[in-house]
Design a protein around this motif. Structure first.
Motif, PDB file in Angstrom:
ATOM      1  N   ASP A  47       0.016  -5.502  -9.115  1.00 30.45           N
ATOM      2  CA  ASP A  47      -0.245  -4.719  -7.908  1.00 30.45           C
ATOM      3  C   ASP A  47      -0.040  -5.637  -6.710  1.00 30.45           C
ATOM      4  O   ASP A  47      -0.868  -6.504  -6.440  1.00 30.45           O
ATOM      5  CB  ASP A  47      -1.678  -4.184  -7.927  1.00 30.45           C
ATOM      6  CG  ASP A  47      -1.991  -3.298  -6.729  1.00 30.45           C
ATOM      7  OD1 ASP A  47      -1.126  -3.147  -5.842  1.00 30.45           O
ATOM      8  OD2 ASP A  47      -3.115  -2.764  -6.682  1.00 30.45           O
ATOM      9  N   PRO A  48       1.081  -5.502  -5.985  1.00 32.72           N
ATOM     10  CA  PRO A  48       1.344  -6.392  -4.854  1.00 32.72           C
ATOM     11  C   PRO A  48       0.379  -6.175  -3.686  1.00 32.72           C
ATOM     12  O   PRO A  48       0.251  -7.045  -2.833  1.00 32.72           O
ATOM     13  CB  PRO A  48       2.782  -6.072  -4.456  1.00 32.72           C
ATOM     14  CG  PRO A  48       3.074  -4.739  -5.037  1.00 32.72           C
ATOM     15  CD  PRO A  48       2.173  -4.556  -6.208  1.00 32.72           C
ATOM     16  N   THR A  49      -0.313  -5.030  -3.649  1.00 32.23           N
ATOM     17  CA  THR A  49      -1.247  -4.755  -2.569  1.00 32.23           C
ATOM     18  C   THR A  49      -2.384  -5.768  -2.556  1.00 32.23           C
ATOM     19  O   THR A  49      -2.750  -6.294  -1.509  1.00 32.23           O
ATOM     20  CB  THR A  49      -1.830  -3.331  -2.708  1.00 32.23           C
ATOM     21  OG1 THR A  49      -0.754  -2.415  -2.857  1.00 32.23           O
ATOM     22  CG2 THR A  49      -2.646  -2.961  -1.501  1.00 32.23           C
ATOM     23  N   PRO A  53      -6.581   1.721  -5.558  1.00 28.81           N
ATOM     24  CA  PRO A  53      -6.335   3.120  -5.954  1.00 28.81           C
ATOM     25  C   PRO A  53      -4.952   3.632  -5.586  1.00 28.81           C
ATOM     26  O   PRO A  53      -4.345   4.360  -6.349  1.00 28.81           O
ATOM     27  CB  PRO A  53      -7.416   3.894  -5.214  1.00 28.81           C
ATOM     28  CG  PRO A  53      -8.479   2.906  -4.929  1.00 28.81           C
ATOM     29  CD  PRO A  53      -7.791   1.583  -4.773  1.00 28.81           C
ATOM     30  N   LEU A  54      -4.446   3.260  -4.429  1.00 25.29           N
ATOM     31  CA  LEU A  54      -3.128   3.749  -4.015  1.00 25.29           C
ATOM     32  C   LEU A  54      -2.070   2.664  -4.088  1.00 25.29           C
ATOM     33  O   LEU A  54      -0.995   2.798  -3.522  1.00 25.29           O
ATOM     34  CB  LEU A  54      -3.209   4.314  -2.596  1.00 25.29           C
ATOM     35  CG  LEU A  54      -4.153   5.503  -2.430  1.00 25.29           C
ATOM     36  CD1 LEU A  54      -4.211   5.929  -0.973  1.00 25.29           C
ATOM     37  CD2 LEU A  54      -3.723   6.664  -3.298  1.00 25.29           C
ATOM     38  N   GLY A  55      -2.394   1.574  -4.765  1.00 20.94           N
ATOM     39  CA  GLY A  55      -1.448   0.463  -4.871  1.00 20.94           C
ATOM     40  C   GLY A  55      -0.243   0.824  -5.728  1.00 20.94           C
ATOM     41  O   GLY A  55      -0.337   1.641  -6.640  1.00 20.94           O
ATOM     42  N   GLN A  56       0.867   0.212  -5.428  1.00 19.43           N
ATOM     43  CA  GLN A  56       2.076   0.441  -6.205  1.00 19.43           C
ATOM     44  C   GLN A  56       2.075  -0.541  -7.370  1.00 19.43           C
ATOM     45  O   GLN A  56       2.149  -1.750  -7.174  1.00 19.43           O
ATOM     46  CB  GLN A  56       3.316   0.218  -5.339  1.00 19.43           C
ATOM     47  CG  GLN A  56       4.595   0.319  -6.120  1.00 19.43           C
ATOM     48  CD  GLN A  56       5.798  -0.089  -5.306  1.00 19.43           C
ATOM     49  OE1 GLN A  56       5.677  -0.476  -4.158  1.00 19.43           O
ATOM     50  NE2 GLN A  56       6.964  -0.017  -5.897  1.00 19.43           N
ATOM     51  N   LEU A  57       1.980  -0.027  -8.585  1.00 18.07           N
ATOM     52  CA  LEU A  57       2.004  -0.885  -9.765  1.00 18.07           C
ATOM     53  C   LEU A  57       3.445  -1.166 -10.161  1.00 18.07           C
ATOM     54  O   LEU A  57       4.269  -0.257 -10.224  1.00 18.07           O
ATOM     55  CB  LEU A  57       1.285  -0.224 -10.932  1.00 18.07           C
ATOM     56  CG  LEU A  57      -0.213  -0.089 -10.797  1.00 18.07           C
ATOM     57  CD1 LEU A  57      -0.794   0.525 -12.067  1.00 18.07           C
ATOM     58  CD2 LEU A  57      -0.861  -1.422 -10.535  1.00 18.07           C
TER      59      LEU A  57
END
Length: 121
Positions: free
Chosen positions: A59-61, A76-80
């Protein structure tokens, strides 16, 4: 029974049809049809890639790396980003050296280097 809409099926079927056309020079000369070979090679590669499973998730977030896709530490809304083992003919996952530490996230070795670096922080 194969689905007529499946890309792999259609590529293989097209290669089979090309090899059976009696007016084709390669068929007349009993030579391999390079385009048919390429169609089958493409179908095989698509099939191989579709069967690959990621060995980790990133998860880069929040810069979290985990072996589990549903790790609660992921935002929760992170780009996996799925990470795959590197193959001889594909650079899998992401390959970045953003901090110049010399690891590649897309490989298993890079994953291990990343964990070592992360644990030092």
């Amino acid at each position: 029974m194969k689905n007529d809409e499946d890309l792999v099926y259609r590529l293989r079927r097209r290669a089979e049809i090309r090899r059976q056309i009696p007016t084709r020079k390669s068929v007349q000369d009993n030579q391999p049809d390079r385009l048919s070979d390429l169609l089958e090679e493409s179908a095989n590669e698509i099939e191989r890639l579709s069967n690959m499973k990621p060995f980790a998730w990133y998860d880069p977030t929040n810069r979290h790396l985990s072996l589990y896709q549903h790790d609660p530490a992921f935002t929760p809304l992170g780009q996996l980003i799925p990470l795959y083992k590197q193959s001889s003919n594909i650079d899998a996952g992401i390959d970045r050296n953003t901090d110049n530490k010399g690891y590649e996230i897309g490989t298993e070795e890079g994953y291990n280097d990343f964990i070592k670096y992360r644990n030092r922080l």
